[in-house]
Scaffold this motif. Structure first.
Motif, PDB file in Angstrom:
ATOM      1  N   TYR A  52       0.840  -1.205   0.000  1.00 31.42           N
ATOM      2  CA  TYR A  52       0.000   0.000   0.000  1.00 31.42           C
ATOM      3  C   TYR A  52       0.868   1.245   0.000  1.00 31.42           C
ATOM      4  O   TYR A  52       1.922   1.278   0.640  1.00 31.42           O
ATOM      5  CB  TYR A  52      -0.869   0.095   1.259  1.00 31.42           C
ATOM      6  N   ILE A  53       0.390   2.277  -0.688  1.00 37.49           N
ATOM      7  CA  ILE A  53       0.893   3.643  -0.550  1.00 37.49           C
ATOM      8  C   ILE A  53      -0.270   4.443   0.014  1.00 37.49           C
ATOM      9  O   ILE A  53      -1.304   4.599  -0.659  1.00 37.49           O
ATOM     10  CB  ILE A  53       1.338   4.216  -1.898  1.00 37.49           C
ATOM     11  N   VAL A  63       1.918  13.922  -0.663  1.00 40.94           N
ATOM     12  CA  VAL A  63       1.557  13.058  -1.798  1.00 40.94           C
ATOM     13  C   VAL A  63       2.383  13.316  -3.058  1.00 40.94           C
ATOM     14  O   VAL A  63       2.203  12.634  -4.069  1.00 40.94           O
ATOM     15  CB  VAL A  63       0.049  13.175  -2.148  1.00 40.94           C
ATOM     16  N   VAL A  66       3.971  10.258  -4.750  1.00 42.09           N
ATOM     17  CA  VAL A  66       3.168   9.055  -5.003  1.00 42.09           C
ATOM     18  C   VAL A  66       3.440   8.478  -6.391  1.00 42.09           C
ATOM     19  O   VAL A  66       3.647   7.271  -6.549  1.00 42.09           O
ATOM     20  CB  VAL A  66       1.662   9.353  -4.828  1.00 42.09           C
ATOM     21  N   LYS A  70       4.842   4.799  -7.082  1.00 42.99           N
ATOM     22  CA  LYS A  70       4.012   3.815  -7.798  1.00 42.99           C
ATOM     23  C   LYS A  70       4.766   3.237  -8.989  1.00 42.99           C
ATOM     24  O   LYS A  70       4.690   2.038  -9.269  1.00 42.99           O
ATOM     25  CB  LYS A  70       2.698   4.459  -8.274  1.00 42.99           C
ATOM     26  N   TYR A  77      -2.462   3.095  -4.476  1.00 39.92           N
ATOM     27  CA  TYR A  77      -2.435   4.346  -3.716  1.00 39.92           C
ATOM     28  C   TYR A  77      -3.803   4.564  -3.079  1.00 39.92           C
ATOM     29  O   TYR A  77      -4.838   4.477  -3.751  1.00 39.92           O
ATOM     30  CB  TYR A  77      -2.058   5.483  -4.662  1.00 39.92           C
ATOM     31  N   ALA A 104      -0.539  13.910  -7.618  1.00 43.87           N
ATOM     32  CA  ALA A 104      -0.929  12.524  -7.322  1.00 43.87           C
ATOM     33  C   ALA A 104      -2.040  12.104  -8.277  1.00 43.87           C
ATOM     34  O   ALA A 104      -2.842  12.932  -8.716  1.00 43.87           O
ATOM     35  CB  ALA A 104      -1.394  12.396  -5.882  1.00 43.87           C
ATOM     36  N   PRO A 107      -7.059   7.965  -6.571  1.00 39.37           N
ATOM     37  CA  PRO A 107      -6.675   6.767  -5.817  1.00 39.37           C
ATOM     38  C   PRO A 107      -7.128   5.470  -6.472  1.00 39.37           C
ATOM     39  O   PRO A 107      -8.152   5.420  -7.151  1.00 39.37           O
ATOM     40  CB  PRO A 107      -7.356   6.969  -4.465  1.00 39.37           C
TER      41      PRO A 107
END
Length: 211
Positions: A52-53, A63, A66, A70, A77, A104, A107
């Motif tokens: 997990y992020i 963020v 991110v 990734k 995320y 970012a 999600p």
């Protein structure tokens, strides 16, 4: 054979020195608040599997890394939906005049109050703590992570996160702090988004906003 203990790594990243944490248990890892230097953080975690992020909130300094992380590890995320759009502006100049690595993405998964994230033998309960931003969360450790909580910018030693930026709300953050008093054991180590850690017992004794 004695089981290997869980590990916490901290990377201080970005122009305002954000604490990016990696919680590692049984070879699995959760990264919390990669605010900058995401690719470099990923290099430092090449020995584990990042599951997990997670962002405690959507400000760019939490963020901005991110996307880079990734790319490095492929992990999903997660952020609270109330801050998802805010996080997509991390690469733009903020209210305080700073931009971070990248905007970012939206999600892969949204966080909600009461969610539980599993990392090896550790678990983290998501506690919604709006006030610093509308979608702020605290991650309270359970299982092998008992005694640890990632509090982002909700709480600092003797204080709380600022509420004068867009989306901040002083009344909400005070309600969130009161919520933490009822949910977080006094012995818990609180890992903050900037600066040193503290404990719940220390904050109950000296933090005027928790009274």
């Amino acid at each position: 054979m004695t089981a290997k203990k869980d590990e916490i790594r901290c990377f201080v990243v970005g122009p305002i020195q954000t604490n990016c944490y990696a919680y590692i248990s049984e070879g699995a890892c959760m990264v919390v608040d990669p605010g900058d230097s995401g690719a470099a953080v990923g290099e430092q975690l090449a020995d584990v599997r990042v599951d997990y992020i997670v962002a405690t909130h959507g400000h760019g300094d939490h963020v901005g890394g991110v996307v880079g992380l990734k790319r490095a590890c492929g992990a999903p995320y997660l952020i609270h939906p109330a801050d998802a759009e805010l996080a997509t502006r991390a690469g733009e100049v903020s209210e305080i005049g700073i931009a971070y690595d990248d905007n970012a993405p939206m999600p892969d998964r949204e966080l909600a109050d009461g969610d539980v994230l599993h990392v090896g033998s550790a678990e983290f309960e998501v506690i919604a703590t709006p006030g610093h931003t509308p979608g702020g969360v605290v991650l309270l450790g359970k299982g092998s992570a008992e005694g640890v909580a990632f509090v982002g910018d909700t709480l600092f030693p003797g204080s709380h996160g600022r509420t004068d930026l867009a989306g901040g709300d002083e009344e909400q953050i005070l309600a969130s702090l009161h919520k933490l008093v009822g949910r977080v054991p006094a012995s818990t180590r609180l890992l903050c988004g900037h600066g040193p850690s503290t404990t719940m017992s220390a904050e109950l004794a000296r933090n005027p906003f928790l009274r």
